[in-house]
Design an enzyme around this catalytic site. Structure first.
Site, short mmCIF file in Angstrom:
data_model
loop_
_atom_site.label_atom_id
_atom_site.label_comp_id
_atom_site.label_asym_id
_atom_site.label_seq_id
_atom_site.Cartn_x
_atom_site.Cartn_y
_atom_site.Cartn_z
N ARG A 141 1.78 -10.37 7.53
CA ARG A 141 3.18 -10.19 7.92
C ARG A 141 3.36 -9.40 9.20
NH1 ARG A 141 6.88 -9.23 2.70
NH2 ARG A 141 8.49 -9.21 4.28
N PRO A 151 0.84 -1.21 0.00
CA PRO A 151 0.00 0.00 0.00
C PRO A 151 0.87 1.25 0.00
CG PRO A 151 -0.73 -1.55 1.67
CD PRO A 151 0.62 -2.00 1.20
N GLU A 152 0.95 1.90 -1.13
CA GLU A 152 1.60 3.19 -1.24
C GLU A 152 0.48 4.21 -1.33
OE1 GLU A 152 4.69 3.17 -4.27
OE2 GLU A 152 4.84 1.00 -4.17
#
Length: 278
Positions: free
Chosen positions: A112, A2-3
């Site tokens: 993660r 996610p940028e």
DNA sequence: GTGCCTGTTACCTC
DNA sequence: AGAGGTAACAGGCA
């Protein structure tokens, strides 16, 4: 992954889901490490009974203005939001669940576990550590020029550093450098005015198109980017160089190269992004 | 199964 | 200041 474009898409979907105005009546934390600013039980206690006043994005952060506090959520690589029913079982990688006064439930999952939730009385100090916001008036050719001229680092790690410009990540940096025809190893201080102009417009362009395409979803795995509604992004079909190594450059047909710069996979066209210092 | 790779950031040392 | 390395973690993939 996610940028900026992915986070922006998520913010828009959360707003469109009418989350604003709802009150959190219960917060459950299933993995304590996700809470950054306090012990998990203090977090759940403190956030309870606060309503969501505003939802915004700053860089790659989601910024929730609550009744008394500000909640920052950073998705890092695999954080995801999803609305679920109250009888939905807790998923393997579900770390937080918010229940609202009207029965709405928002799930946060993150395989993660790199994502972080931070609750601040005043988040401005934290947010002020971030660099220029690309879609703000403060970010323009002159500001970028000043920034680049006052440093002498390699352009790729410079653009990835959130304290200079906020929101760019590995994908959009590679894409912007390709569009601006700038080699990722070029030194910031060495860029000519024309190149800086191209870079500014390239950054704005890749971010705008990324948002228009509702973000980038690479591969099909669960670690991938999905919006709140579970929809995949569409920008992966528009990537020019990122993960296109071995394929022809869409501009000059040379073969796209992949290398490692600053420990990050870096994709570029060796022909139209020449390193003039070589 | 094994080993290596991955979209982010913080923190450490030099 | 900036560079380079490592760590956090789990899944994908060859």
């Amino acid at each position: 992954m996610p940028e900026l474009p992915e986070v922006e898409t998520i913010v828009r979907e959360l707003i469109a889901s009418h989350l604003i105005g709802k009150k959190i009546i219960q917060a459950s934390v299933f993995w304590n490490g996700i809470i950054d600013t306090s012990a998990a039980h203090e977090f759940t206690e403190r956030i309870r009974n606060q309503a969501i006043i505003k939802i915004e994005r700053r860089g790659k952060y989601l910024v929730f203005t609550l009744t008394h506090d500000t909640l920052l959520v950073h998705l890092r690589m695999t954080g995801k939001f999803e609305f679920v029913n109250k009888d939905a079982p807790v998923k393997k990688h579900e770390h937080v669940r918010l229940t609202f006064n009207d029965g709405t439930i928002l799930r946060y999952e993150d395989p993660r576990k790199f994502g972080r939730w931070s609750l601040y009385k005043d988040a401005s100090e934290k947010l002020n550590q971030l660099g220029l916001e690309p879609f703000s008036l403060e970010f323009n050719v002159e500001a970028l020029k000043l920034l680049l001229k006052s440093h002498s680092s390699k352009i790729k790690p410079f653009l990835l550093n959130q304290k200079y410009i906020a929101g760019l990540g590995n994908i959009y940096v590679d894409e912007a450098l390709w569009e601006a025809k700038i080699h990722p190893l070029r030194l910031t201080s060495s860029l000519a005015t024309q190149e800086i102009k191209r870079l500014y417009h390239a950054i704005m362009n890749v971010l705008e198109i990324g948002i228009k395409n509702q973000g980038t979803s690479l591969g099909a795995g669960q670690g991938n980017y999905f919006s709140v509604s579970g929809r995949r992004g569409g920008h992966q079909h528009h990537l020019k160089v990122f993960r296109q190594d071995g394929l022809a450059c869409p501009r000059c047909k040379a073969i796209i190269t992949k290398t490692v710069i600053a420990q990050r996979g870096t994709h570029f066209c060796p022909k139209c992004q020449r390193n003039t210092l070589e």
